[in-house]
Design a protein around this motif. Structure first.
Motif, mmCIF file in Angstrom:
data_model
loop_
_atom_site.group_PDB
_atom_site.id
_atom_site.type_symbol
_atom_site.label_atom_id
_atom_site.label_comp_id
_atom_site.label_asym_id
_atom_site.label_seq_id
_atom_site.Cartn_x
_atom_site.Cartn_y
_atom_site.Cartn_z
ATOM 1 N N SER A 1 -8.194 0.878 7.729
ATOM 2 C CA SER A 1 -9.285 1.571 7.005
ATOM 3 C C SER A 1 -10.670 1.103 7.461
ATOM 4 O O SER A 1 -11.580 1.918 7.640
ATOM 5 N N SER B 1 -2.320 6.191 10.296
ATOM 6 C CA SER B 1 -3.739 6.092 9.965
ATOM 7 C C SER B 1 -3.964 5.773 8.495
ATOM 8 O O SER B 1 -3.499 6.480 7.616
ATOM 9 N N GLY C 1 -7.116 4.883 5.566
ATOM 10 C CA GLY C 1 -8.469 5.388 5.346
ATOM 11 C C GLY C 1 -8.578 6.426 4.245
ATOM 12 O O GLY C 1 -9.690 6.774 3.832
ATOM 13 N N ALA C 2 -7.438 6.931 3.754
ATOM 14 C CA ALA C 2 -7.513 7.986 2.738
ATOM 15 C C ALA C 2 -8.199 7.481 1.476
ATOM 16 O O ALA C 2 -9.115 8.138 0.942
ATOM 17 N N ILE C 3 -7.786 6.319 1.003
ATOM 18 C CA ILE C 3 -8.337 5.815 -0.259
ATOM 19 C C ILE C 3 -9.833 5.517 -0.089
ATOM 20 O O ILE C 3 -10.662 5.905 -0.923
ATOM 21 N N ALA C 4 -10.173 4.870 1.025
ATOM 22 C CA ALA C 4 -11.581 4.523 1.256
ATOM 23 C C ALA C 4 -12.463 5.774 1.330
ATOM 24 O O ALA C 4 -13.549 5.829 0.746
ATOM 25 N N ARG D 1 -9.891 1.289 -5.686
ATOM 26 C CA ARG D 1 -8.682 0.495 -5.946
ATOM 27 C C ARG D 1 -8.710 -0.216 -7.298
ATOM 28 O O ARG D 1 -7.940 -1.158 -7.524
ATOM 29 N N ASN E 1 0.700 8.658 7.220
ATOM 30 C CA ASN E 1 0.126 7.753 6.215
ATOM 31 C C ASN E 1 1.103 7.685 5.057
ATOM 32 O O ASN E 1 2.012 8.508 4.950
ATOM 33 N N GLU E 2 0.902 6.687 4.210
ATOM 34 C CA GLU E 2 1.706 6.655 2.990
ATOM 35 C C GLU E 2 1.229 7.771 2.066
ATOM 36 O O GLU E 2 0.032 8.091 2.026
ATOM 37 N N ASP F 1 0.025 8.230 -0.747
ATOM 38 C CA ASP F 1 -0.527 7.391 -1.819
ATOM 39 C C ASP F 1 -0.759 8.150 -3.126
ATOM 40 O O ASP F 1 -0.802 7.542 -4.184
ATOM 41 N N GLY G 1 2.093 -0.059 0.244
ATOM 42 C CA GLY G 1 0.845 -0.743 -0.096
ATOM 43 C C GLY G 1 0.032 -1.098 1.129
ATOM 44 O O GLY G 1 -1.175 -1.177 1.067
ATOM 45 N N ASN H 1 -0.356 -0.396 5.501
ATOM 46 C CA ASN H 1 0.132 0.444 6.598
ATOM 47 C C ASN H 1 0.663 -0.364 7.778
ATOM 48 O O ASN H 1 1.162 0.210 8.744
HETATM 49 N N1 GLU Z 1 -2.536 4.134 2.820
HETATM 50 C C1 GLU Z 1 -3.818 3.565 2.541
HETATM 51 C C2 GLU Z 1 -4.925 4.565 2.812
HETATM 52 O O1 GLU Z 1 -4.764 5.489 3.529
HETATM 53 C C3 GLU Z 1 -4.109 2.341 3.391
HETATM 54 C C4 GLU Z 1 -3.132 1.203 3.267
HETATM 55 C C5 GLU Z 1 -3.646 -0.052 4.025
HETATM 56 O O2 GLU Z 1 -4.771 -0.489 3.744
HETATM 57 O O3 GLU Z 1 -2.930 -0.564 4.880
HETATM 58 O O4 GLU Z 1 -6.021 4.436 2.324
#
Ligand code: GLU
Length: 379
Positions: A25, A61, A63-66, A79, A147-148, A150, A160, A162
């Motif tokens: 991220s 990849s 970065g989705a949460i951010a 978070r 990606n997970e 989430d 939790g 990647n």
């Molecule tokens: N899957 C989370 C996301 O895309 C990131 C997980 C991680 O920080 O490794 O934001």
């Protein structure tokens, strides 16, 4: 040998037939919440070059949460609560896929989004489905961007991080190498921020307890949230599955080329192939139960033998025949993992008993072993 290899540690970037590249991220998203597009474009150009040279590539990849947190105005990077993270991921994932699709599209490459949960890779049938999809996409020349998932993953059923997801994807895709692009340029012998003598470890030929302790020491010193611990777990999964794993800096443009030139980073060499089914077992992150064995049984397992009831001193957890269970030695170290041949209710009755007594206890003993060696992997 070590010296020779350490001068070559950038080799997986150019010589792996199938390569997984994980992007963290912090590399993708700037502190102001915008995408670091120029940097990402430099990476995508490298991926396109590698693909044109005949390598097969998949991306994991973050970065989705951010990204989503910024768009929704959420505190603590999205978070603060699980619900925030799920909402942020739902918004951020669309933006993330768009960026990857645009940048890969500039090189005439189709981006393929795959969102997976822990359960998708822990359940054998779903794992094989995901593996087949990955294989088909890669074979068609698309670049899967994984990606997970989430927005639906809950605390109990999520990866939790990647790093381990990338290793599991590497295993599912039968990749030759997994590269973790990170904000740190590798594994250090100690915390590089507090210990001036800390040295970068260029090459790990065998991931042993001594190497794992380097990361333990670092998280104990309060640095990060155990980031290196999850990277070493990823290394364990990937190398056990026959893939090299590298931790390299993503803090520079064109990071793969920079790595090939500088050789700076940590490369964990693949160990020998165990076979796809045993790899899946070894890479499992959740188990249904635990057995504890005595020294004699622990020795027999290491010799490649099946686990018989007589050598088991304790069983815990509720598992059914076919569930995955861990096997620990008397000190509590998990030494093997396998599929239970008995339900836990039956196992409780026969542990510690000699094989000839088992039939009487259960009214018939259809299987001699509690875990058969064909369904077991040593860890
Ligand atoms: N899957 C989370 C996301 O895309 C990131 C997980 C991680 O920080 O490794 O934001």
């Amino acid at each position: 040998m070590v010296a020779d290899l350490s001068t070559l540690t950038g080799f997986p970037a150019s010589s792996s037939k199938r390569l997984i590249v994980k992007v963290g991220s912090a590399l993708l998203v700037a502190p102001d919440g915008s995408v670091r597009r120029d940097w990402l474009a430099s990476l995508v150009a490298e991926l396109a070059t590698r693909r044109d040279a005949g390598q097969q590539i998949a991306v994991v990849s973050s970065g989705a949460i951010a990204l989503g947190a910024r768009r929704l105005g959420l505190a603590k990077g999205g978070r603060a609560t699980l619900e925030d993270a799920q909402a942020a991921a739902a918004v951020g994932q669309i933006a993330l896929s768009q960026v990857w699709a645009d940048l890969l599209g500039d090189h005439g490459i189709a981006a393929a989004q795959m969102l997976v949960t822990l359960g998708d890779l822990e359940d054998r049938r779903r794992y094989l489905n995901a593996a087949a999809t990955l294989d088909r996409l890669i074979g068609l020349g698309a670049i899967p961007v994984v990606n997970e998932n989430d927005s639906v993953a809950t605390e109990e059923i999520r990866f939790g991080d990647n790093d381990r997801l990338a290793a599991r994807i590497g295993q599912a895709a039968r990749a030759d190498a997994v590269v973790l692009l990170s904000d740190i340029d590798g594994l250090y012998t100690a915390n590089p921020h507090s210990d001036p003598d800390a040295m970068l470890v260029p090459l790990v030929e065998m991931l042993d307890a001594k190497t794992i302790a380097m990361a333990d020491a670092r998280s104990a010193s309060g640095m990060g949230s155990g980031g290196m611990v999850s990277k070493l777990q990823a290394a364990q999964i990937a190398t056990g599955a026959g893939a090299h794993l590298a931790i390299i800096s993503g803090r520079v443009d064109s990071p793969l080329t920079a790595w090939m030139e500088s050789k700076r980073g940590t490369l964990f060499l693949a160990s020998s192939k165990r076979g796809a089914r045993k790899d899946w077992l070894a890479g499992r992150l959740t188990v249904k139960g635990h057995l504890v064995v005595d020294a004699g049984a622990a020795h027999a397992l290491r010799q490649g033998r099946s686990l018989l009831p007589a050598g088991i001193t304790a069983t815990s957890g509720a598992y059914a025949r076919g569930d995955v269970i861990d096997i620990a030695d008397a000190d509590g170290h998990v030494i093997a993992r396998g599929l239970a041949q008995y339900d836990s209710s039956d196992a409780e009755k026969i542990i510690g008993k000699r094989s000839e007594d088992v039939a009487a206890l259960l009214g018939g003993a259809p299987r001699a072993a509690i875990v058969h060696r064909d369904h077991m992997v040593l860890l």
